[in-house]
Design an enzyme around this catalytic site. Structure first.
Site, PDB file in Angstrom:
ATOM      1  N   HIS A 106       1.645  76.420 -60.211  1.00  0.00           N
ATOM      2  CA  HIS A 106       1.563  77.241 -59.044  1.00  0.00           C
ATOM      3  C   HIS A 106       3.074  76.749 -58.340  1.00  0.00           C
ATOM      4  O   HIS A 106       3.437  75.753 -58.219  1.00  0.00           O
ATOM      5  CB  HIS A 106       0.468  76.706 -58.017  1.00  0.00           C
ATOM      6  CG  HIS A 106       0.523  77.581 -56.918  1.00  0.00           C
ATOM      7  ND1 HIS A 106      -0.019  78.790 -56.745  1.00  0.00           N
ATOM      8  CD2 HIS A 106       1.092  77.232 -55.480  1.00  0.00           C
ATOM      9  CE1 HIS A 106       0.033  79.119 -55.536  1.00  0.00           C
ATOM     10  NE2 HIS A 106       0.845  78.379 -54.679  1.00  0.00           N
ATOM     11  N   ASP A 142      -6.751  78.419 -55.368  1.00  0.00           N
ATOM     12  CA  ASP A 142      -5.586  77.430 -55.485  1.00  0.00           C
ATOM     13  C   ASP A 142      -5.711  76.100 -54.690  1.00  0.00           C
ATOM     14  O   ASP A 142      -5.052  75.291 -54.054  1.00  0.00           O
ATOM     15  CB  ASP A 142      -4.066  77.869 -54.984  1.00  0.00           C
ATOM     16  CG  ASP A 142      -3.708  79.106 -55.804  1.00  0.00           C
ATOM     17  OD1 ASP A 142      -3.934  79.382 -56.797  1.00  0.00           O
ATOM     18  OD2 ASP A 142      -3.246  80.054 -55.008  1.00  0.00           O
ATOM     19  N   CYS A 709      65.411  71.804 -55.506  1.00  0.00           N
ATOM     20  CA  CYS A 709      64.946  70.621 -55.260  1.00  0.00           C
ATOM     21  C   CYS A 709      65.117  69.426 -56.279  1.00  0.00           C
ATOM     22  O   CYS A 709      65.474  68.188 -55.300  1.00  0.00           O
ATOM     23  CB  CYS A 709      63.284  70.354 -55.139  1.00  0.00           C
ATOM     24  SG  CYS A 709      62.699  71.109 -56.730  1.00  0.00           S
TER      25      CYS A 709
END
Length: 904
Positions: A106, A142, A709
């Site tokens: 379930h 259930d 750079c």
């Protein structure tokens, strides 16, 4: 044990297969009758194995078990009934018959959510924890004793499908097998269910799934996701009223602005708003939720953002290869839909009898037919007829965006014997949009000081929108679901498109950054293309390792590592190589699987925006790449501070880098890599090849107008060759042609922008003032634009400003050192807080190795300079930053390592 499996679906099939692998004897399978000529997967699998399969339409009549059904069951001699998923009512004569009784799966944590729609109600109620129960069947609903339960976290945007697929399906299968194992070992508990907290909810049906608008946004979101996909939460809307069903809801609305077309909804607190992101809805608390998909009354699923748009654009014309693929897919449809005599373009997948299990099968068949193409189940729901499905499939195979072409408002300009088409708006979530408040700025052509165009100026709210788009693309989009190899395929395609547009990109770089066109072709753009191709190849080679660790005797352990993308990355790039610096960081970032927000330098935004356009054409999903021109103080700062950004990659000044690092630490300790300032020493020994040293020394300083750079910020020349070296350098400088960067014979273009030109003039004036000898240059060239003379200083002493600070321009700084004094010149070369690059010229291999070992810099060039390559890691030491661009090492900047340890 002898087991009877009673149930249906893929879940039942998997439980059946796992029980057989465990060594149990499945004596019979009871499943549902064939529907529309198709057998249930559980029954099909059992028939393959020769296991008896029974397909009873009913088990009882007038409340009594059918004797013939009971007799067939009893003849099997089952010791346990396993009901993994069963939609039929099984009589107690069957339930109680076996020695060990019956166990049932379930999908909720009983006693909460008893009933047939447990997953739906878990989400509708906004439960933070979900899970499943395996219980002993009884005659209640259930209510039987519990055998085993497992729980999981319910995520805020979980739907029935995601919760089922992520946890309830895979873990439920394991749970059923574990339960049977406990029964076989005699260890299975029987724990009575508590009545406290027990709930029972009925089956969710379409007629009961209508949205109640008089509740908060979170409750509406929970209702929509709790009914997604079946039965579908719906409402009536528009004028005239029509029934609309909503799917794919989320509460993640940070950065969304409810601006768009109103959607009237009777009973709603406010009208919905159709936006580019989807349909924004409001709760009675005035908070927002977002719906991404809408199903119309005729059953057609559309993107919510397209609700007010007309029919899709004209159908694609398929190539011969695509026609072959279409026919192969048609055959797949025919296999899945056996009751359909002939699959035509108008054949509807679901109206022809397909169920959700068939969606999974179709996705898998397409994956096999189309070289691993990953469709979502959602795609099948979005294109339910065969003709629409083939159009969607072909668009994905081509890399086209399924939501149609992006509208781009180009600035057109004739230059370099071509017409340029330049986007000028922000790029957020796959669309070019205006900035908040329609704010703009002028981008200037440094060649003549003229305005190229006005560009959207991003605001803080725009950063939030871009980060939200990148986060959504990372967490929920296709980017994180496609295979690494497919990701590489998209990056290869992007590189190909960049190559097709190479001349246009180089021209834009010349106009916007002053780059010499011929250099831009080779370096600015050429190396960018190489970078994406290199990292595209890395995509499917990012892997962890297995590690031997101490065993937890008598058990054993296995430890492995996984390299995962970090998430949303912010990339802040400089103005000297606008496209190349973008590519160095972005290619590695995307190859690792991240999404990105790029902030180009405010003075050079145009190639970044053209790049954004090419990502769309390459088929990179929306939101993966975002580009925000704007100021560092607003956009860069917000990216550094943003809590959803997990990495910043920055190239720029040391001062700003320190500020970014501090913000990254204070905000959320985000990962950061910094490529900062430099004052790279180049040592030229008397035993060098002087011709080459002059040539490379010129390049080390004047390459890209000195806006480099790793430029050699200071040349140390051995005393015995100093004067000759200077003489030759000056001779070469005077040969350089300074001029329009688009002219093919130009050696030296304009400096990038006016403020930088002014700084260079001040720099040289200070050098003269401190006593250095200005041999040539040092002044602005009297012509329109930002041109500066190539400059040479000699007699530069260690204490001088120009000996210590970077010019970032075409200024050569030359100092002497005594003949043979290697250690002294090394000491002077290393007497700086910078350590980005360095160089040495000598024919003596021992000297070269010694000097390269002692130089404190991330890169050392020996008898060359500026020789970078996409495969070689690049980055600095000391206050030149940390972290690497390029090479395999760059990938680590955009990955995190997860350690996983198993015990078995």
């Amino acid at each position: 044990m002898k087991i009877a499996v009673i149930g249906q679906s893929l879940f039942g099939q998997e439980v059946y297969c796992h029980l057989r692998k465990e060594g149990h004897e499945v004596v019979g399978v009871f499943t549902v009758p064939d529907k529309d000529g198709k057998a249930d997967p559980l029954g099909l699998e059992a028939e393959k194995d020769g296991v008896p399969v029974f397909k009873f339409s009913r088990w009882r009549a007038k409340g009594q078990a059918l004797p013939e059904v009971v007799a067939k069951y009893q003849a099997l001699g089952a010791e346990l009934n396993v009901l993994p998923f069963c939609s039929q009512f099984i009589p107690m004569e069957i339930i109680n018959a076996p020695q060990h009784g019956s166990i049932i799966y379930h999908p909720s944590l009983l006693p909460r959510h008893r009933g047939a729609s447990a997953i739906n109600w878990t989400l509708i109620h906004g439960d933070k924890k979900g899970g499943f129960s395996i219980f002993w069947a009884d005659d209640g609903l259930d209510t039987g004793d519990l055998l085993l339960q497992k729980e999981c976290e319910v995520l805020p945007d979980d739907t029935v499908s995601t919760l089922y697929n992520r946890f309830l399906f895979p873990e439920g299968i394991k749970g059923m097998v574990q339960a049977v194992r406990l029964i076989a070992e005699g260890k299975a508990p029987r724990l009575p269910q508590p009545e406290e907290g027990a709930t029972y909810e009925g089956i969710q049906k379409k007629e009961t799934a209508k949205i109640d608008w008089d509740q908060p946004a979170e409750a509406i979101h929970n209702w929509i996701r709790g009914n997604d996909k079946v039965p579908g939460a719906w409402t009536e809307a528009c004028e005239p009223l029509q029934k609309l069903t909503f799917f794919n809801s989320t509460l993640k609305t940070s950065g969304l602005v409810p601006e768009g077309d109103a959607l009237p909804i009777p009973g709603a607190h406010r009208p919905g708003v159709v936006t580019k992101a989807g349909l924004i809805l409001f709760g009675n608390d005035d908070k927002m939720l977002l719906v991404k998909n809408i199903q119309l009354e005729d059953g057609k699923m559309i993107l919510a953002s397209n609700f007010y748009k007309g029919a899709a654009s004209s159908a694609l014309e398929l190539t011969e290869a695509e026609l072959v693929t279409a026919e192969a897919v048609r055959s797949a449809w025919q296999r899945i839909l056996p009751n359909v005599l002939e699959v035509e373009d108008s054949t509807d997948f679901f109206k022809s009898g397909a169920a959700s299990v068939d969606v999974v099968r179709l996705v898998e068949e397409v994956k096999e037919l189309c070289d691993g193409l990953e469709l979502e189940n959602e795609d099948v729901y979005m294109a339910t007829t065969f003709g629409d499905f083939i159009q969607l499939l072909v668009r994905k195979l081509r890399g086209d965006d399924e939501e149609g072409e992006c509208s781009i408002d180009y600035v057109e300009m004739a230059a370099n014997k071509r017409t340029l088409h330049m986007p000028h708006q922000l790029f957020i979530g796959g669309a070019f949009v205006d900035a908040e408040g329609a704010k703009t700025f002028e981008t200037i052509n440094p060649t003549d000081g003229s305005v190229i165009c006005r560009v959207s100026l991003a605001q803080v709210t725009d950063v939030d929108k871009a980060v939200a788009a990148a986060k959504d693309a990372f967490e929920n989009g296709r980017w994180g679901k496609i295979s690494a190899r497919d990701r590489g395929r998209l990056l290869y395609r992007l590189a190909d498109l960049m190559e097709q547009h190479q001349e246009e990109l180089a021209t834009i770089e010349a106009l916007d950054a002053g780059a010499v066109y011929t250099l831009a072709l080779k370096t600015h753009v050429g190396m960018s293309i190489q970078t994406f191709r290199y990292f595209a190849g890395w995509c499917d080679k990012i892997q962890g390792s297995t590690i031997p660790i101490n065993q937890a005797r008598p058990n054993r352990n296995l430890t492995l590592t996984r390299k995962e993308p970090v998430g949303v990355c912010g990339i802040i790039i400089p103005w000297n190589y606008p496209l190349m610096m973008l590519s160095w960081k972005t290619a590695a970032c995307l190859a690792a699987g991240n999404t990105v927000v790029i902030k180009p330098a405010q003075v050079t935004p145009l190639t970044a925006l053209k790049f954004a356009e090419l990502t769309l054409k390459a088929g990179i999903p929306k939101g993966v790449v975002n580009v925000l021109p704007g100021s560092g103080s607003l956009v860069g700062q917000r990216l550094s501070d943003h809590p959803d950004v997990r990495k910043i990659g920055f190239t720029g000044s040391t001062e700003v880098g320190k500020h970014i690092m501090k913000s990254c630490a204070i905000s959320n300790v985000k990962k950061v890599s910094l490529e900062l300032g430099g004052k790279s020493p180049l040592i030229i020994f008397a035993d060098c090849d002087l011709n080459k040293a002059v040539q490379m020394g010129m390049s080390s300083v004047f390459f890209n107008k000195g806006e480099n750079c790793i430029a050699a910020g200071r040349l140390f020349v051995e005393d015995s060759i100093h004067d000759e070296f200077v003489r030759r350098v000056v001779q070469e400088v005077r040969k350089m042609k300074v001029g329009n960067p688009l002219d093919r014979d130009t050696d030296h273009g304009p400096q990038n922008h006016h403020a930088h030109l002014m700084k260079l003039m001040e720099y040289c004036q200070r050098g003269v003032k401190e006593g250095a000898t200005l041999v040539c240059g040092g002044n602005q060239i009297p012509r329109p634009g930002f041109f500066f003379e190539p400059t040479v200083f000699t007699d530069v002493e260690d204490h001088m400003f120009i000996a210590k600070e970077e010019s970032f321009g075409p200024v050569m700084i030359i100092s002497r050192f005594a003949d043979g004094d290697v250690d002294a010149v090394l000491s002077r070369a290393n007497a700086t807080e910078f350590g980005l690059a360095s160089g040495v010229f000598t024919r003596d291999i021992n000297k070269a190795l010694y000097v390269s070992d002692k130089l404190q810099a991330g890169t050392v060039f020996v008898n060359t300079y500026n020789k970078t390559d996409v495969a070689a890691p690049f980055g600095g030491f000391k206050q030149s930053g940390f972290g690497k661009d390029l090479g395999e090492a760059a990938l680590n900047e955009y990955l995190r390592v997860k350690t996983v340890t198993f015990e078995y």
